[in-house]
Motif scaffolding. Structure first.
Motif, mmCIF file in Angstrom:
data_model
loop_
_atom_site.group_PDB
_atom_site.id
_atom_site.type_symbol
_atom_site.label_atom_id
_atom_site.label_comp_id
_atom_site.label_asym_id
_atom_site.label_seq_id
_atom_site.Cartn_x
_atom_site.Cartn_y
_atom_site.Cartn_z
ATOM 1 N N ARG A 166 -7.873 -0.126 4.315
ATOM 2 C CA ARG A 166 -8.861 0.696 4.166
ATOM 3 C C ARG A 166 -8.628 1.934 3.633
ATOM 4 O O ARG A 166 -8.851 3.038 2.618
ATOM 5 C CB ARG A 166 -10.294 0.910 4.679
ATOM 6 N N PHE A 167 -7.216 2.294 4.695
ATOM 7 C CA PHE A 167 -6.549 3.916 4.738
ATOM 8 C C PHE A 167 -6.181 4.189 3.535
ATOM 9 O O PHE A 167 -5.883 5.178 2.806
ATOM 10 C CB PHE A 167 -5.412 3.980 6.392
ATOM 11 N N ALA A 168 -4.955 2.771 2.628
ATOM 12 C CA ALA A 168 -4.572 3.451 1.401
ATOM 13 C C ALA A 168 -5.647 2.705 0.423
ATOM 14 O O ALA A 168 -5.390 3.890 -1.103
ATOM 15 C CB ALA A 168 -3.562 1.653 1.067
ATOM 16 N N GLN A 169 -6.792 2.381 0.396
ATOM 17 C CA GLN A 169 -7.268 2.193 -0.842
ATOM 18 C C GLN A 169 -8.857 3.902 -0.647
ATOM 19 O O GLN A 169 -8.858 3.875 -1.805
ATOM 20 C CB GLN A 169 -8.125 1.079 -0.606
ATOM 21 N N ASP A 170 -8.830 3.531 0.065
ATOM 22 C CA ASP A 170 -10.020 4.927 0.060
ATOM 23 C C ASP A 170 -9.112 5.776 0.509
ATOM 24 O O ASP A 170 -9.869 7.137 0.546
ATOM 25 C CB ASP A 170 -11.274 4.278 1.744
ATOM 26 N N GLY A 171 -7.966 6.188 1.397
ATOM 27 C CA GLY A 171 -7.691 7.449 1.673
ATOM 28 C C GLY A 171 -6.079 8.101 0.812
ATOM 29 O O GLY A 171 -5.701 8.418 1.434
ATOM 30 N N ASN A 172 -5.542 6.909 -0.210
ATOM 31 C CA ASN A 172 -4.661 7.658 -0.878
ATOM 32 C C ASN A 172 -3.479 7.204 0.328
ATOM 33 O O ASN A 172 -2.430 8.173 0.356
ATOM 34 C CB ASN A 172 -4.578 8.413 -1.959
ATOM 35 N N ALA A 173 -3.381 6.616 1.319
ATOM 36 C CA ALA A 173 -2.722 7.172 2.838
ATOM 37 C C ALA A 173 -2.015 5.541 2.861
ATOM 38 O O ALA A 173 -2.142 5.110 3.694
ATOM 39 C CB ALA A 173 -3.824 7.298 4.177
ATOM 40 N N PRO A 174 -0.269 5.173 2.007
ATOM 41 C CA PRO A 174 0.037 4.152 2.533
ATOM 42 C C PRO A 174 0.816 4.532 3.947
ATOM 43 O O PRO A 174 1.354 3.159 3.891
ATOM 44 C CB PRO A 174 1.183 4.180 1.043
ATOM 45 N N PHE A 175 1.014 5.550 4.063
ATOM 46 C CA PHE A 175 2.036 5.467 5.499
ATOM 47 C C PHE A 175 1.214 5.950 6.975
ATOM 48 O O PHE A 175 1.733 5.984 7.613
ATOM 49 C CB PHE A 175 2.894 6.666 5.299
ATOM 50 N N GLY A 176 -0.159 5.530 6.399
ATOM 51 C CA GLY A 176 -0.869 5.644 7.649
ATOM 52 C C GLY A 176 -0.610 6.695 9.035
ATOM 53 O O GLY A 176 -0.786 7.324 10.043
ATOM 54 N N PRO A 219 14.573 4.845 -1.302
ATOM 55 C CA PRO A 219 13.594 4.335 -1.692
ATOM 56 C C PRO A 219 13.151 2.779 -0.696
ATOM 57 O O PRO A 219 11.870 2.361 -0.537
ATOM 58 C CB PRO A 219 13.996 4.000 -3.381
ATOM 59 N N SER A 220 14.507 1.770 -0.079
ATOM 60 C CA SER A 220 13.664 0.975 0.870
ATOM 61 C C SER A 220 13.510 0.989 1.800
ATOM 62 O O SER A 220 12.466 0.384 2.170
ATOM 63 C CB SER A 220 15.322 0.054 0.612
ATOM 64 N N LEU A 221 13.714 2.439 2.326
ATOM 65 C CA LEU A 221 13.094 2.191 3.625
ATOM 66 C C LEU A 221 11.759 3.105 3.603
ATOM 67 O O LEU A 221 10.813 2.569 3.893
ATOM 68 C CB LEU A 221 13.802 4.034 3.881
ATOM 69 N N ALA A 222 11.276 3.497 2.614
ATOM 70 C CA ALA A 222 9.691 4.375 1.963
ATOM 71 C C ALA A 222 9.021 3.064 1.746
ATOM 72 O O ALA A 222 7.926 2.200 1.677
ATOM 73 C CB ALA A 222 9.769 5.035 0.954
ATOM 74 N N LEU A 223 9.319 2.138 0.841
ATOM 75 C CA LEU A 223 8.764 1.062 0.291
ATOM 76 C C LEU A 223 8.373 -0.232 1.606
ATOM 77 O O LEU A 223 7.288 -0.654 1.901
ATOM 78 C CB LEU A 223 9.520 0.031 -0.438
ATOM 79 N N ALA A 224 9.130 -0.504 2.199
ATOM 80 C CA ALA A 224 9.099 -0.794 3.486
ATOM 81 C C ALA A 224 8.609 -0.530 4.563
ATOM 82 O O ALA A 224 6.908 -0.967 5.037
ATOM 83 C CB ALA A 224 10.530 -0.803 4.077
ATOM 84 N N GLN A 225 8.154 0.749 4.607
ATOM 85 C CA GLN A 225 7.425 1.352 5.681
ATOM 86 C C GLN A 225 5.856 1.714 4.717
ATOM 87 O O GLN A 225 4.826 1.487 5.932
ATOM 88 C CB GLN A 225 7.955 2.809 6.126
ATOM 89 N N SER A 226 6.103 1.728 3.756
ATOM 90 C CA SER A 226 4.537 1.521 3.650
ATOM 91 C C SER A 226 3.845 0.420 3.475
ATOM 92 O O SER A 226 2.403 0.656 2.876
ATOM 93 C CB SER A 226 4.732 2.134 1.867
ATOM 94 N N ALA A 227 4.728 -0.790 2.899
ATOM 95 C CA ALA A 227 4.252 -1.594 2.379
ATOM 96 C C ALA A 227 4.070 -2.158 4.136
ATOM 97 O O ALA A 227 2.631 -2.738 4.268
ATOM 98 C CB ALA A 227 5.219 -3.332 2.584
ATOM 99 N N GLU A 228 4.299 -2.066 5.449
ATOM 100 C CA GLU A 228 4.140 -2.668 6.818
ATOM 101 C C GLU A 228 2.874 -1.896 7.280
ATOM 102 O O GLU A 228 2.257 -1.804 7.947
ATOM 103 C CB GLU A 228 5.277 -1.607 7.942
ATOM 104 N N GLU A 229 2.361 -0.297 7.188
ATOM 105 C CA GLU A 229 1.607 0.130 7.609
ATOM 106 C C GLU A 229 0.262 0.015 6.407
ATOM 107 O O GLU A 229 -0.824 0.519 6.901
ATOM 108 C CB GLU A 229 1.842 1.801 7.028
ATOM 109 N N SER A 230 0.700 -0.194 5.134
ATOM 110 C CA SER A 230 -0.807 -0.439 4.480
ATOM 111 C C SER A 230 -0.655 -1.764 3.988
ATOM 112 O O SER A 230 -1.637 -2.621 3.422
ATOM 113 C CB SER A 230 -0.594 -0.014 3.230
ATOM 114 N N GLY A 231 -0.383 -2.863 4.905
ATOM 115 C CA GLY A 231 -1.046 -4.028 4.609
ATOM 116 C C GLY A 231 -0.463 -4.288 3.457
ATOM 117 O O GLY A 231 -1.824 -4.984 2.576
#
Length: 176
Positions: free
Chosen positions: A90-100, A73-85
């Motif tokens: 916009r990708f996270a908010q409009d496309g449910n894409a937290p990992f880009g 989980p630590s890795l996934a959280l860090a990557q999603s935070a980094e990739e989605s700001g």
């Protein structure tokens, strides 16, 4: 940031729990087969689907278990935070894409506003946030670019060590 963690962490944990349940089923089926038990049609079909999904030769249980595994989980959280700001992109908010994650099919994604001329990629969009999390975990578990990640994760398992997201992150040199 707290809202981001409260939103994304439960989804990562849910997908990891689903993977752990599938791993247990694989272990149970393999154990039964070693005892000489014949698998019923439903189990044979399910296993065939898992071998196919993870890109592993039928019957290669070690290969399947090396790929069918959780992401720290630590890795996934860090990557999603980094990739989605922190979930503000916009990708996270409009496309449910937290990992880009990219796609070559523009119809399946959102085109980056500042995409280079001549580029044809889009960022894959999902109907639900959990689908974006599942796709990320599938990507790490199946794509050839992350073989070193899977090898290091399997080695941690063999040593009986906890999965260390920080150490595993160092193997993701081809991610973003």
């Amino acid at each position: 940031k707290a809202i981001f963690f409260k939103t994304v962490l439960p989804l990562i944990l849910q997908v990891n729990e689903e993977i752990l349940a599938e791993r247990k089923r694989v272990w149970d089926l393999r154990y039964g087969m070693r005892l000489g038990q014949r698998l019923d049609a439903v189990d044979r079909l399910w296993l065939a689907g898992r071998f196919d999904h993870y890109g592993v030769a039928p019957g290669d249980f070690e290969g399947l278990l090396d790929r069918m595994d959780i992401i720290p989980p630590s890795l996934a959280l860090a990557q999603s935070a980094e990739e989605s700001g922190w979930g503000t992109s916009r990708f996270a908010q409009d496309g449910n894409a937290p990992f880009g994650q990219w796609t070559s099919n523009e119809a399946q994604g959102l085109v980056p506003i500042d995409r280079d001329a001549g580029s044809t990629h889009a960022v894959r969009a999902y109907s639900r946030l959990i689908d974006g999390v599942q796709a990320y975990i599938d990507n790490l578990n199946t794509h050839r670019a992350y073989g070193e990640f899977r090898k290091a994760r399997a080695a941690m398992h063999r040593l009986g060590a906890n999965l260390d997201g920080f150490s595993l992150a160092k193997t993701l040199t081809r991610y973003s």
